[in-house]
Design a protein around this motif. Structure first.
Motif, short mmCIF file in Angstrom:
data_model
loop_
_atom_site.label_atom_id
_atom_site.label_comp_id
_atom_site.label_asym_id
_atom_site.label_seq_id
_atom_site.Cartn_x
_atom_site.Cartn_y
_atom_site.Cartn_z
N LEU A 46 0.57 -1.32 -0.45
CA LEU A 46 -0.15 -0.21 -0.11
C LEU A 46 1.02 1.64 0.60
O LEU A 46 0.49 2.05 -1.21
N ARG A 47 1.80 0.99 1.44
CA ARG A 47 2.90 2.54 0.41
C ARG A 47 3.29 2.53 -0.55
O ARG A 47 3.56 3.90 -0.60
N THR A 48 4.18 2.07 -0.99
CA THR A 48 4.29 2.22 -2.32
C THR A 48 3.30 2.33 -3.55
O THR A 48 4.27 3.31 -4.33
N SER A 70 4.01 8.65 -6.91
CA SER A 70 3.33 10.04 -7.54
C SER A 70 4.31 10.92 -6.56
O SER A 70 3.68 12.12 -6.97
N ILE A 71 4.21 10.38 -5.29
CA ILE A 71 4.92 11.62 -4.81
C ILE A 71 6.46 12.01 -4.37
O ILE A 71 7.24 10.83 -3.98
N ASP A 72 6.99 13.08 -4.93
CA ASP A 72 8.36 13.03 -4.41
C ASP A 72 8.97 13.89 -3.51
O ASP A 72 9.87 14.20 -3.14
N ALA A 73 8.17 14.55 -2.61
CA ALA A 73 8.43 15.73 -1.98
C ALA A 73 7.05 16.11 -1.02
O ALA A 73 5.70 16.24 -1.78
N VAL A 74 6.91 15.80 0.16
CA VAL A 74 5.41 16.51 1.13
C VAL A 74 6.22 17.94 1.53
O VAL A 74 7.05 17.93 2.40
N ASP A 86 10.34 7.04 1.07
CA ASP A 86 10.98 7.57 -0.31
C ASP A 86 11.00 8.82 -0.86
O ASP A 86 10.92 9.61 -2.08
N ALA A 87 10.37 10.01 -0.18
CA ALA A 87 10.31 11.61 -0.91
C ALA A 87 10.94 12.39 0.40
O ALA A 87 11.52 12.33 1.10
#
Length: 772
Positions: free
Chosen positions: A200-202, A207-211, A233-234
């Motif tokens: 689920l997390r993957t 599509s998220i590179d930064a938060v 991973d972001a």
């Protein structure tokens, strides 16, 4: 052994103090622009801790010039909203428990309790706020994943242990039925993300590179775990403000930078954003007041330019002055009237729309009354909410219809005989004027006859269907309920009553789908009765700024997330700021101090207070300067709430209070200690607004009230002079009355208004009963 939850890894920028709301949006936009340029707008997720003010944030980010990616469409979501979508992606079959469903299900769990209800809770259940207080406690325990087994070592109070046990049984029942309640969304999603169940997390983070985590000062323990799992991973950038946490500090002491671990690089930055001359934004005139309330810092002092010696005659002036205006009236109603007059005056002066103003009250329960008083004073209000069902006449009508249908199922002849009685209208009148009706069907019959013409057996029969939801829909259509609402109610009331109709229909549909109650009139009446009984005013979402505009009326806590040209802070009394009951009315304060397992801060140490609030100086007075740690801690939270309310004003800030009875005939202003602090601090100005009758009158409603008050006012003035041996100028009185008479005869005056003014003269003359 399960691995420990991941820690936060990234950067965090904290403003040194609460900034003006517009500047705060500018700072967030600047951080977003950096990430959007590097990763592209669609790959940057902005997570806002609180859902309120989401649209304003989206608008500010959409205006950013982005070089990497087009169109400019920021991905902005509140953390609860994002967690809800993740949970739905994990299990699409889960049903989110609605508010009415929660009331019914938890009541069934309590009714089936195997352990005895503690005596204290049985007595407390008689209080009006009991259901709401218990509901808030259980929701908070759920948000923090507190179960009875988790607090067993703390030897919880019997009442608290009983409520935790009920909450555990309630959630076991939810799980067996495939439900999830809103308070459980984040805890359950955290577990799914950390375990990466079924990848689920993957899938979620692909599509998220930064938060960009906004309002980081309010992220609680589980919120931070959610953020850590989401950003393995972001790139993570957190942005928040020091001295601005109100919600998090209710359950967790300390400053946010001390709770995040060593892997998050925290940087304290200046609250002011460097701007070019073209983009320069003036500091609000009350900024120094916000700083004093939030941080305890007084306006900086600067020596006068001509100072040559250390003589005592040398004056030291503040380098920055803070200014707000104060409204003080005799009664709470006069307070709202003075606010209405000031709104009209500012509109005339600045040509502002009504949606440039906000009126903030200490508690959300004060919203309905304040809004109603403003509208009676001629001020349109924009706040839309879901009021208590028990206060809505439309809900009473539909409940009466349901009750009569229940009785018709049992004994159709009795109800039909009443309806065909030639004196049915007299029956309704007798029910109101004579002894109170005791039978539910009798009360319901009177209520329907009072609201609907030509209630008949044929009408009720035509609204009878095998589906209770379709029966309700037929009643609404055949009696033109929505048309009656539109014709008879103001648009704000009409919108809320339409919402109530939708809620009742949703309850009816749920009754037909659930096995909690029977899918019939008896089941609908039971569930509707429980919902009305336990519903609390404005327990649902409040929409503060709908497209139609108007003055926003909201709780002071909501001011943190938006801004207006002018903000009026109402009820600045010591009983509200800081107040006395800080966490709940369910338990006495003395009990709360010993309830370590209560889901809030109940036993703070002196060091906890010092680490959380810069406004408490422990070094100068030691532990003795704190007094009662519990009261001091939550009083400082109240002070901070007030600070965030002041910063919501862009141009004008008004601090409002009124006299309060103190026994017998004595009255006192009893102003908030924080308002007194502002008044006593050098460099802060708090001039009073003129509220007497000689002040300028603004607004049609205020003008009408002043006109109607003239006859009595003049008579009282003359009698006062006569009783003290003075001389009254009757010539001025005659001149005033002649002007009023000319206006009534020759002006374009509504006949009813003219009659009302003439009646006031007759009443002032002692002619209480008219001869004609």
């Amino acid at each position: 052994m399960a691995s420990p939850p991941p820690g936060l890894d990234g950067t965090c920028k904290l403003l040194s103090e609460p900034a003006a709301s517009d500047e705060l949006f500018d700072r967030v936009a600047a951080e977003y622009a950096i990430l959007a340029d590097e990763y592209g707008p669609r790959n940057v997720l902005v997570l806002k801790r609180h859902p309120a003010g989401l649209d304003s944030l989206i608008d500010s980010l959409a205006d950013i010039e982005v070089t990497n990616g087009s169109p400019r469409s920021p991905r902005v979501e509140s953390l609860p909203e994002h967690a809800s979508k993740v949970l739905e992606a994990s299990d699409p079959t889960l049903d989110r428990l609605e508010y009415e469903e929660r009331i019914e299900l938890i009541s069934l769990v309590i009714d089936g309790a195997s352990r005895d209800v503690p005596d204290y809770l049985e007595r407390a259940a008689e209080h009006e706020s009991f259901a709401r207080d218990v509901g808030q406690l259980l929701l908070e325990a759920t948000r923090q994943q507190l179960r009875l087994e988790d607090v067993a070592d703390d030897d919880p109070h019997d009442s608290l242990a009983f409520l935790y046990a009920m909450n555990d049984r309630f959630h076991a029942e939810l799980e067996s039925r495939g439900y999830v309640e809103r308070a459980d969304v984040i805890p359950r999603t955290v577990e799914l993300l950390e375990s990466d169940t079924d990848g689920l997390r993957t899938h979620v983070t692909d599509s998220i590179d930064a938060v960009l985590a906004v309002e980081f000062e309010e992220y609680r323990r589980l919120d931070r775990r959610y953020l850590a799992a989401l950003t393995r991973d972001a790139d993570l950038v957190c942005f928040g403000e020091r001295h601005a946490s109100v919600e998090r500090t209710r359950v967790e002491p300390g400053r946010i930078e001390d709770l995040v671990g060593d892997d998050l690089d925290v940087d304290i930055v200046d609250s002011r954003l460097e701007q070019s001359d073209e983009d320069h934004r003036e500091t609000p005139p009350h900024h120094a007041i916000t700083r004093l309330l939030a941080t305890g810092e007084s306006p900086e002092l600067a020596e006068t330019a001509g100072r040559q010696s250390s003589s005592t005659d040398d004056r030291v002036e503040p380098a920055e002055r803070g200014r707000a205006r104060r409204i003080r009236t005799r009664t709470a109603r006069d307070q709202v009237g003075a606010v209405a007059s000031e709104i009209q005056a500012l509109r005339d002066r600045h040509d502002w729309r009504f949606d440039a103003f906000a009126v903030a009250v200490p508690r959300i329960e004060r919203v309905p009354e304040t809004r109603r008083q403003l509208r009676e004073a001629g001020i349109p209000t924009a706040t839309i909410g879901t009021p208590s069902l028990a206060e809505d006449p439309v809900v009473h009508e539909l409940y009466a219809f349901v009750t009569l249908q229940c009785e018709r199922e049992r004994d159709p002849g009795r109800i039909d005989a009443e309806l065909v009685d030639d004196a049915v209208t007299d029956h309704a009148i007798r029910g109101r004027e004579g002894p109170e009706a005791t039978e539910p069907w009798d009360v319901s019959l009177e209520r329907l006859c009072a609201r609907v013409d030509d209630v008949s057996p044929e009408l009720l029969a035509s609204c009878t269907d095998s589906s209770v939801a379709r029966s309700l829909e037929r009643w609404i259509r055949l009696t033109d309920l929505k048309g009656r609402i539109a014709r008879e109610e103001a648009w704000v009331d009409a919108r809320e009553q339409y919402a109530s109709v939708r809620r009742v229909l949703e309850i009816a549909r749920f009754v037909e789908e659930t096995d909690l109650v029977g899918p019939d009139w008896q089941g609908l009446r039971r569930m509707l009765r429980r919902t009305i009984q336990y519903d609390a005013p404005y327990v649902h979402a409040v929409e503060a700024q709908p497209p139609t505009g108007g003055v926003t009326v909201c709780a002071v806590d909501d001011c943190k997330y938006d801004s207006w040209e002018t903000v009026f802070l109402l009820d600045l009394l010591d009983e509200n700021y800081p107040g006395e009951q800080f966490l709940t009315q369910l338990f006495p304060t003395a009990w709360l101090r010993g309830m370590d397992s209560y889901p809030a801060v109940t036993d703070p140490s002196v060091s906890d207070i010092a680490r959380t609030f810069a406004t408490v100086d422990v070094d100068s007075g030691g532990d003795d300067s704190v007094g009662d740690p519990f009261k001091t801690y939550h009083a400082q939270r109240s002070r901070r709430r007030l600070a965030l309310g002041t910063r919501a004003a862009r141009t004008h800030l008004y601090c409002c209070s009124y006299e309060r009875g103190s026994g017998g005939l004595r009255r006192t202003y009893d102003e908030s200690r924080y308002l007194q602090l502002i008044d006593a601090t050098d460099g802060l100005d708090l001039p009073d607004v003129e509220t007497d009758t000689a002040a300028a009158i603004h607004g049609e409603t205020n003008a009408l009230e002043a006109l109607l008050a003239q006859p009595h006012g003049e008579l009282e003035r003359i009698l006062r002079e006569a009783s003290t041996g003075g001389e009254a100028d009757l010539g001025a009185t005659e001149e005033l009355f002649e002007e009023i008479a000319v206006v009534l005869e020759d002006g374009d005056i509504d006949p009813e208004l003219a009659e009302a003014v003439r009646s006031q003269f007759e009443f002032a003359a002692g002619e209480v009963v008219r001869d004609d």
